[in-house]
Design a protein around this motif. Structure first.
Motif, short mmCIF file in Angstrom:
data_model
loop_
_atom_site.label_atom_id
_atom_site.label_comp_id
_atom_site.label_asym_id
_atom_site.label_seq_id
_atom_site.Cartn_x
_atom_site.Cartn_y
_atom_site.Cartn_z
N UNK A 192 0.80 -1.21 0.00
CA UNK A 192 0.00 0.00 0.00
C UNK A 192 0.84 1.27 0.00
N UNK A 193 2.11 1.18 0.40
CA UNK A 193 2.96 2.37 0.46
C UNK A 193 4.15 2.29 -0.48
N UNK A 194 4.35 1.18 -1.12
CA UNK A 194 5.50 0.99 -2.00
C UNK A 194 5.52 2.04 -3.11
N UNK A 195 6.67 2.65 -3.30
CA UNK A 195 6.82 3.69 -4.30
C UNK A 195 6.52 5.07 -3.79
N UNK A 196 5.92 5.18 -2.62
CA UNK A 196 5.58 6.47 -2.05
C UNK A 196 6.35 6.78 -0.77
N UNK A 197 6.65 5.74 0.01
CA UNK A 197 7.35 5.90 1.27
C UNK A 197 8.78 5.41 1.15
N UNK A 198 9.69 6.03 1.89
CA UNK A 198 11.08 5.61 1.92
C UNK A 198 11.57 5.58 3.36
N UNK A 199 12.11 4.44 3.78
CA UNK A 199 12.67 4.31 5.12
C UNK A 199 14.18 4.43 5.04
N UNK A 200 14.78 5.09 6.01
CA UNK A 200 16.22 5.24 6.07
C UNK A 200 16.66 5.32 7.52
#
Length: 121
Positions: free
Chosen positions: A63-71
């Motif tokens: 549901x969040x792939x391509x929109x959210x980035x974790x670092x």
């Protein structure tokens, strides 16, 4: 015991962006997987994203792939979640998670108190 403090939540319009931060203390940070969970009103907590201890492997909910980035920044004991193209369906309390499995299954060893993200016009 691990202490996790989330920040950066707030109210944004659909299509907007937010960057969440999580400061960790109390236990080793640079040798565990970190991640984010979220919980919408009336629903159970769900997996959002995970990042390996070395910072090289990630996993995201569909549901969040391509929109959210974790670092993560191990020198600062901090993990981040950059959220772009936010949708009303993203409205939830977001929780920082310590010691999460990379496959997104099961629960973390510890999680924080959460920060509210509201996406609305």
């Amino acid at each position: 015991q691990v202490q996790l403090v989330e920040s950066g939540g707030g109210l944004v319009q659909p299509g907007g962006s937010l960057r969440l931060s999580c400061a960790a203390s109390g236990r080793a940070f640079d040798a565990v997987n970190m991640g984010w969970l979220r919980q919408a009103p009336g629903k159970e907590r769900e997996f959002v994203a995970a990042l390996s201890w070395d910072g090289y492997r990630t996993n995201y909910a569909d549901s969040v792939k391509g929109r959210f980035t974790i670092s993560r920044d191990n020198a600062k004991n901090t993990v981040y979640l950059q959220m772009n193209s936010l949708k009303p369906e993203d409205t939830a309390v977001y929780y920082c998670a310590y010691g999460v499995p990379m496959n997104g299954l099961g629960g973390p060893a510890y999680w924080g108190q959460g920060t509210q993200v509201t996406v609305s016009s």
